[in-house]
Design an enzyme around this catalytic site. Structure first.
Site: not given
Length: 477
Positions: A293, A305, A339-340, A367, A437
């Site tokens: 992503h 990520d 995606e997130e 991912d 994140h």
């Protein structure tokens, strides 16, 4: 003493001979085709490690564009970057696939404090994606600590006017840290849904990580079916702050916690999946997707990520072209958007695939970060699962020992079907949730060699899937 040394020397010599003989036997067990495959896989690894491009691509994406939250200017820049890069690699065709995406913005840096025993403590905090803002003056309230959604639900109206603090840590006895994440993330996603209906004033959540540090981890949350008037501000605090707050609550259950955030959800924004492909030479109507992503959270640069997944996916195509490997089926590289916080890109891709009657026979998603390769998880029928497992002898020399049935990935998941073989690339997971994140998910956290080994691992399994899956008449979905 001399006899002992002589015996030891002979024993070591015999062991060495046996080990050598074992390797020869293993090699002889390979069929002619497997020997050819072994040579081609070695070539893919050599090319990735000596002439790979993924690391510099990642440097460019993360340092020159940075965090790429859906709907942001940075996400739009990343689309342009991705399209240009696919064309530079020389894919047979490259195009943009329009999709409308959520547009949530963080606003000003969040603030959190509380006072205990006359001492004010500042708390590392960040708003969770899709949360509403606090009032401009922030919120101040007593805190109730809970360990689960069930415990919060049982409180009922006792949480009215309070801030509910979810403090269930990772289970660090689990070797697979993704399982530990899965065992905790419900409190982040659903905490506000449970507490909002009982009139809680806000929710704070322990960050989703194995580490004990001062970096809060963002991520998406949901209000479920709650009416807007029951939407309450929701944020994550760092794991160390969670430990300290928990200790302070035991000493002073009536302490009051203050936090302020100014996030908001704007109207949906136009964006794109970036798609490119190498056309198959024998059955071009059969499509294998390889992707990750393109979007990321806004706190860091989205390196692990999922910048690593993006550049590794494109490097699969680069390695095929560099080594003149001409796939039988079409290999399609997709940089999925959103995606997130919505998976809108994945849903749009699957929707269009169905509308256009495309025959997807497989997919591979990266991912899970850019750490040392460990293997692949397989979401397929039993026959194809067994086939992929049979390739362990070809892949194990590269550290790819874990090839087992399991999930694949959020972006290729919507393509699932009885005759579709979906695979998730699985690197070592021990450090992933140190960065996931957070503001520390930056380029310097990615190791060049580990990243390149991952690209080669992915290229190798795509090579094998393209060669051996659906060798006969293609099975339509």
């Amino acid at each position: 003493m001399k006899k002992i040394l002589l015996f030891t020397s002979i024993s070591l010599l015999m062991l060495a001979c046996n080990q050598k003989k074992e390797k020869i036997i293993d090699s002889n067990k390979l069929s002619t085709e497997e020997k050819k495959d072994s040579t081609n896989i070695k070539t893919l690894f050599n090319s990735a490690l000596m002439d790979g491009k993924s690391y510099e691509w990642l440097r460019d994406l993360t340092t020159n564009i940075g965090g790429r939250l859906s709907g942001s200017p940075e996400a739009a820049q990343a689309v342009i970057w991705g399209e240009k890069l696919m064309n530079e690699v020389g894919l047979d065709s490259v195009w943009l696939q329009p999709v409308m995406v959520p547009h949530w913005v963080r606003g000003e840096k969040e603030i959190a404090t509380y006072t205990t025993n006359g001492t004010q403590k500042n708390v590392p905090i960040c708003a969770l994606g899709f949360s509403v803002a606090t009032p401009k003056s922030g919120i101040l309230a007593e805190v109730i600590e809970v360990k689960s959604l069930e415990e919060a639900e049982a409180l009922g109206n006792k949480m009215e006017g309070k801030i509910v603090f979810f403090n269930r840590p990772f289970d660090n006895t689990l070797i697979n840290t993704f399982r530990a994440y899965g065992g905790c993330v419900d409190q982040r996603v659903q905490g506000a849904t449970v507490c909002g209906k009982f009139g809680a004033k806000g929710v704070i959540v322990r960050s989703m990580t194995n580490a004990v540090d001062d970096y809060p981890h963002t991520g998406t949350m949901s209000y479920g079916n709650l009416p807007k008037e029951k939407h309450i501000p929701t944020a994550a605090i760092s794991s160390r702050a969670a430990n300290i707050l928990s200790d302070d609550l035991k000493k002073n259950p009536e302490l009051k916690f203050y936090f302020k955030q100014s996030c908001e959800t704007l109207p949906d924004a136009p964006s794109f999946n970036v798609v490119g492909e190498i056309k198959g030479t024998e059955t071009p109507e059969n499509i294998f997707v390889v992707g990750g992503h393109l979007d990321s959270w806004d706190l860091g640069d989205g390196a692990h990520d999922d910048g690593t997944g993006i550049v590794q996916s494109l490097e699969v195509a680069y390695l095929f072209k560099k080594n003149n490997i001409k796939p039988k089926n079409t290999i399609r590289v997709v940089f999925f958007m959103n995606e997130e916080n919505g998976t809108r890109g994945a849903k749009k891709y699957a929707e269009l695939a169905k509308l256009n009657k495309e025959n997807h026979i497989g997919g591979l998603e990266s991912d899970a970060g850019g750490h040392t390769p460990r293997g692949f998880s397989i979401d397929a029928n039993d026959s194809n699962t067994d086939l992929l497992k049979s390739w362990k002898k070809l892949l194990a020399p590269y550290g790819l020992h874990d090839i087992e049935k399991g999930g694949s990935g959020a972006d290729i998941g919507p393509l699932k079907g009885e005759n579709v073989t979906l695979v998730g690339y699985r690197p070592d997971s021990q450090r992933y949730f140190d960065y996931h994140h957070t503001s520390t998910d930056t380029f310097d956290k990615v190791n060049k060699r580990e990243l390149e080994l991952g690209s080669a691992s992915m290229a190798s399994i795509v090579y094998l899937m393209d060669k051996y899956l659906y060798n006969d008449t293609p099975v339509k979905q």
